[in-house]
Design a protein around this motif. Structure first.
Motif, PDB file in Angstrom:
ATOM      1  N   ASP A 197      11.357 -26.071  17.094  1.00 34.96           N
ATOM      2  CA  ASP A 197      10.114 -25.364  17.358  1.00 34.96           C
ATOM      3  C   ASP A 197       8.967 -26.217  16.823  1.00 34.96           C
ATOM      4  OD1 ASP A 197      11.353 -23.226  18.525  1.00 34.96           O
ATOM      5  OD2 ASP A 197      11.516 -22.093  16.636  1.00 34.96           O
ATOM      6  N   THR A 198       7.864 -26.196  17.526  1.00 36.29           N
ATOM      7  CA  THR A 198       6.757 -27.069  17.107  1.00 36.29           C
ATOM      8  C   THR A 198       6.232 -26.685  15.717  1.00 36.29           C
ATOM      9  OG1 THR A 198       5.278 -25.659  18.379  1.00 36.29           O
ATOM     10  CG2 THR A 198       5.966 -27.708  19.408  1.00 36.29           C
ATOM     11  N   ASN A 199       6.427 -25.432  15.320  1.00 33.50           N
ATOM     12  CA  ASN A 199       5.906 -25.057  13.996  1.00 33.50           C
ATOM     13  C   ASN A 199       6.769 -25.575  12.844  1.00 33.50           C
ATOM     14  OD1 ASN A 199       8.102 -23.346  13.955  1.00 33.50           O
ATOM     15  ND2 ASN A 199       6.902 -21.456  14.188  1.00 33.50           N
ATOM     16  N   ARG A 200       7.836 -26.311  13.179  1.00 34.45           N
ATOM     17  CA  ARG A 200       8.609 -26.969  12.124  1.00 34.45           C
ATOM     18  C   ARG A 200       8.001 -28.330  11.761  1.00 34.45           C
ATOM     19  NH1 ARG A 200      14.129 -26.097  12.145  1.00 34.45           N
ATOM     20  NH2 ARG A 200      14.165 -27.379  10.270  1.00 34.45           N
ATOM     21  N   HIS A 245       4.572 -30.761  11.024  1.00 39.28           N
ATOM     22  CA  HIS A 245       3.169 -30.837  10.633  1.00 39.28           C
ATOM     23  C   HIS A 245       2.770 -32.301  10.693  1.00 39.28           C
ATOM     24  CE1 HIS A 245      -0.009 -30.382   7.194  1.00 39.28           C
ATOM     25  NE2 HIS A 245      -0.555 -30.483   8.378  1.00 39.28           N
ATOM     26  N   ARG A 278       9.888 -27.166   6.904  1.00 38.74           N
ATOM     27  CA  ARG A 278       9.012 -27.930   7.798  1.00 38.74           C
ATOM     28  C   ARG A 278       9.026 -29.406   7.390  1.00 38.74           C
ATOM     29  NH1 ARG A 278       3.229 -25.818   7.745  1.00 38.74           N
ATOM     30  NH2 ARG A 278       3.077 -26.489   9.896  1.00 38.74           N
ATOM     31  N   HIS A 302       2.188 -25.566  24.143  1.00 39.35           N
ATOM     32  CA  HIS A 302       0.978 -25.984  23.439  1.00 39.35           C
ATOM     33  C   HIS A 302      -0.178 -26.031  24.410  1.00 39.35           C
ATOM     34  CE1 HIS A 302       0.463 -27.339  19.263  1.00 39.35           C
ATOM     35  NE2 HIS A 302       1.730 -26.972  19.224  1.00 39.35           N
TER      36      HIS A 302
END
Lengths: 158, 562
Positions: free
Chosen positions: B248-251, B253, B224, B548
């Motif tokens: 992917d957005t979860n990569r 923060h 990330r 989102h």
């Protein structure tokens, strides 16, 4: 090639390495971890990097770190006396004299230099003292009011 | 401060907890002690720094980019080019399924404004990066440039943005502008005693925040990337960075929240994608911060706007008709100007009940710095024009400017040109109080006027409205512009079906309802009186492409939700 520089920062003796032509701002922020002076323009026009050198306000983004050798440097981090805030800090809080907060450290240090040498300034003298500090958000009126208020509080304390 | 509790007393809840009382900012102690942490106050060891080679031309084809010498500068780790971009062009609104991907993060073989980034140098120090920037040689083939919105709409104007394909943005796939059609302005002009015409122009305005925009990206051991940023729209910038890098957005923060002055200038998500890409390609933490010169030259300003207003007025101060052509200078790329144009159309004809209104609001591309959000963009420029025009009207008929405003102000029950009934109007009372405080004399009639009296009835109906006017696109294939849309009498019915704006935008931004225009036209054709449209339950908004759910148009751009 790096050189060593040592000075007093907010009453504590400090030493740091500095590259040739490294500014006092860079040494304070990146070598000593005091990030309170800000880099707004890096060309001496906005005043966000203002610190005191032997009590005089200086633009730390233009001043080479060498110039601070053996001298006394003050930033807003050293202004409070333990948990007790300086009257300037209190007055800035009470008078809503900060919005985004980016100009505030430089603004307060410019004001401190004024009050240290002139405890009872006129409004015009306050305006002159902060004329090198740009604020983009709050406007200058609450800042001027806060500095005048701090002068009154300091006078009442004496 | 005094709250005028006698006004609208029966509607008021005067148990006010905050209004009228001094409140201390929750973050102010950090500000005065120097402990507030702005993004650049994160001290990260081993940082690489980005500097961009920027176009020295307003409009040019790039024949060649020679980076060989720059690559040999000690400390240079990577030079990013357009070929390195995972997504070749992007627009920050396409994550909401609106707009067109029209802007490459690095030049795609052409530069469309002075200062456009061409390649990005990633180096161990800013000094090395600057040295490398100076050693990149770009071979330009200059193209004619256009800097004026009306020049850009002419048929022979140079094409600014090939992704758009014409020098104006087309709304809802069909409309060349945002339109309002309400009543019949041309017929009303013929009944007017006085015609007042005005041309209003404002310059671009730079936000000039004390903190220039930037970010620091730190790759984590879990794949990330932590992004410390001064963005004003944290989720918006995260989703846009992910979309632009096809991650992917979860990569990602994102850590933000403290902005050293924004004013709308820190939502464009210009620095984060390149910095994350550099961190991905080098495996190192990367810092990308605009210099003061970059902040002033290449960060989006508020766009230039030009507004033409024609009013038909009676001698006693009734505005019978108002016709507006509003041009927004988007600069070379859309960014948020497409949305600002919608806002301007939603704001016209100002807070006045005018029975005949005609508005065309264009988003136009030129070779100027791309413009975007700033403090009420779309609305502010329009208000400047509208209120200047009100003063011009007052002068033209010899009427007091406040009396003119009170006479024409919206009252409860009035139908707005957007087919919404006015509720909770208070302009008249605001003017009355302001006049009192300023000791500005008002007539007895103006002093006794009320937002609650005199509205509705005939004023609450949609007037018979001629069919929607010709579109630029109806003028033939391949035609890219036209002389001016200012006064265009050649109105004829369009055979095309209209595409209503998506419901999420209609409800959030109060966009012009194309369908309602058609309804009015149909009623007019049937010879019947217009009627208040039944309020329809808006259908479910479409899911944003990123998935989102928290993203809302209004929360990002500051339009108010009821």
């Amino acid at each position: 090639m790096v050189t060593a520089v040592s000075f007093t920062l907010n009453g504590t003796a400090v030493a740091a390495v500095a590259e040739p032509a490294e500014t006092l701002l860079s040494v304070l922020r990146h070598r000593l971890g005091d990030t309170s002076p800000k880099a707004g323009c890096l060309q001496g026009t906005c005043g966000a990097c203002t610190v005191l050198l032997d009590g005089e306000p200086v633009l730390s983004c233009l001043l080479l770190a060498d110039a601070a050798e053996g001298r006394r440097v003050e930033t807003v981090r050293g202004l409070a006396d333990g948990p007790t805030l300086h009257p300037l800090q209190e007055a800035f809080m009470d008078r809503f004299a900060a919005q985004c907060g980016f100009c505030t450290p430089g603004m307060i240090m410019a004001a401190k230099a004024l009050l240290d040498r002139n405890p009872n300034p006129t409004r015009e003298e306050v305006i002159e003292a902060i004329s090198g500090n740009v604020c983009r958000c709050t406007g200058y009126l609450p800042i001027i009011e806060a500095i005048l208020e701090a002068a009154r509080r300091l006078a009442a304390r004496r | 401060m005094r709250i005028r509790k006698e006004l609208f007393a029966d509607e008021r809840d005067d148990d006010l907890a905050i209004v009228g009382k001094p409140v201390r900012r929750q973050d102010i102690e950090g500000h005065v002690t120097g402990r507030t942490t702005f993004f650049d106050d994160r001290l990260v060891p081993g940082l690489l720094h980005i500097r961009c080679v920027r176009s020295t031309h307003d409009h040019a084809r790039i024949r060649a980019i020679d980076t060989r010498e720059a690559e040999r500068v000690p400390g240079v780790r990577r030079i990013l080019r357009w070929a390195d971009l995972p997504k070749k062009a992007h627009n920050i609104l396409t994550i909401f399924n609106f707009g067109i991907d029209d802007e490459p993060a690095l030049a795609d073989g052409k530069v469309r404004y002075r200062g456009e980034p061409i390649v990005a140098i990633v180096a161990e120090s800013l000094r090395a990066a600057d040295e490398a920037v100076a050693k990149v040689r770009v071979d330009y083939d200059p193209l004619p440039a256009v800097f004026d919105v009306e020049e850009a709409l002419k048929p022979d104007a140079p094409l600014v943005n090939e992704y758009i394909g014409r020098n104006w943005f087309r709304y809802w796939g069909d409309y060349d502008c945002q339109q309002i059609r309400f009543g019949d302005v041309e017929a009303a002009f013929r009944q007017a005693d006085v015609i007042v015409e005005g041309r209003y122009q404002m310059s671009p305005i730079e936000h000039a925040p004390l903190e220039t925009q930037g970010c620091i990206v730190v790759p984590g051991e879990d794949g990330r990337f932590t992004v410390y940023t001064c963005t004003q729209g944290l989720h918006f910038s995260l989703d846009n960075t992910a979309a632009q890098l096809r991650l992917d957005t979860n990569r990602l923060h994102f850590i933000g929240g403290t902005v050293g002055g924004g004013f709308g200038g820190k939502v464009d998500t210009v620095v984060e994608p390149l910095a994350v890409l550099a961190a991905m390609l080098t495996g190192r933490p990367v810092r990308y911060v605009f210099t003061r010169a970059e902040e002033m030259q290449v960060s989006s300003p508020r766009g230039a706007e030009r507004v033409y207003i024609t009013d038909g007025v009676t001698r006693d101060g009734r505005i019978l008709a108002r016709k507006i052509v509003h041009y927004h200078d988007a600069g070379a790329y859309s960014r948020l100007s497409t949305y600002g144009t919608i806002k301007s159309a939603a704001h016209h004809p100002g807070p006045y009940w005018i029975p005949n209104v005609w508005v065309d609001s264009f988003c136009v591309f030129t070779n100027r710095t791309p413009s975007s959000a700033m403090r009420g963009f779309g609305v502010t420029g329009g208000d400047f024009a509208l209120e200047s025009q009100m003063d011009a009207v007052a002068r033209a008929i010899g009427m007091d400017p406040l009396e003119l405003r009170i006479k024409n102000a919206y009252r409860d029950g009035d139908m707005k040109a957007h087919r919404k009934l006015t509720e909770g109007a208070a302009l008249i009372e605001c003017i009355q109080v302001a006049a009192e405080l300023a000791r500005w004399p008002l007539s007895e009639e103006a002093r006794s006027a009320s937002s609650r009296i005199g509205g509705g009835g005939d004023r609450g109906r949609v007037p018979p409205t001629p069919p929607a006017r010709t579109r630029l696109s109806d003028r033939g294939e391949g035609e890219r512009g036209r002389e001016t849309s200012r006064i265009d009498a050649a109105e004829r019915p369009s055979a095309r079906a209209t595409t209503p704006p998506p419901s999420w935008l209609r409800s959030e931004a109060r966009a012009v309802e194309a369908r309602a225009v058609e309804d009015g036209a149909r009623r007019a054709a049937e010879g019947g009186e217009g009627r208040r449209r039944e309020e329809q339950e808006p259908p479910e908004p479409p899911r944003p492409a990123s998935g989102h759910g928290a993203l809302r148009f209004s929360s990002v751009f500051g339009s108010r939700r009821r």
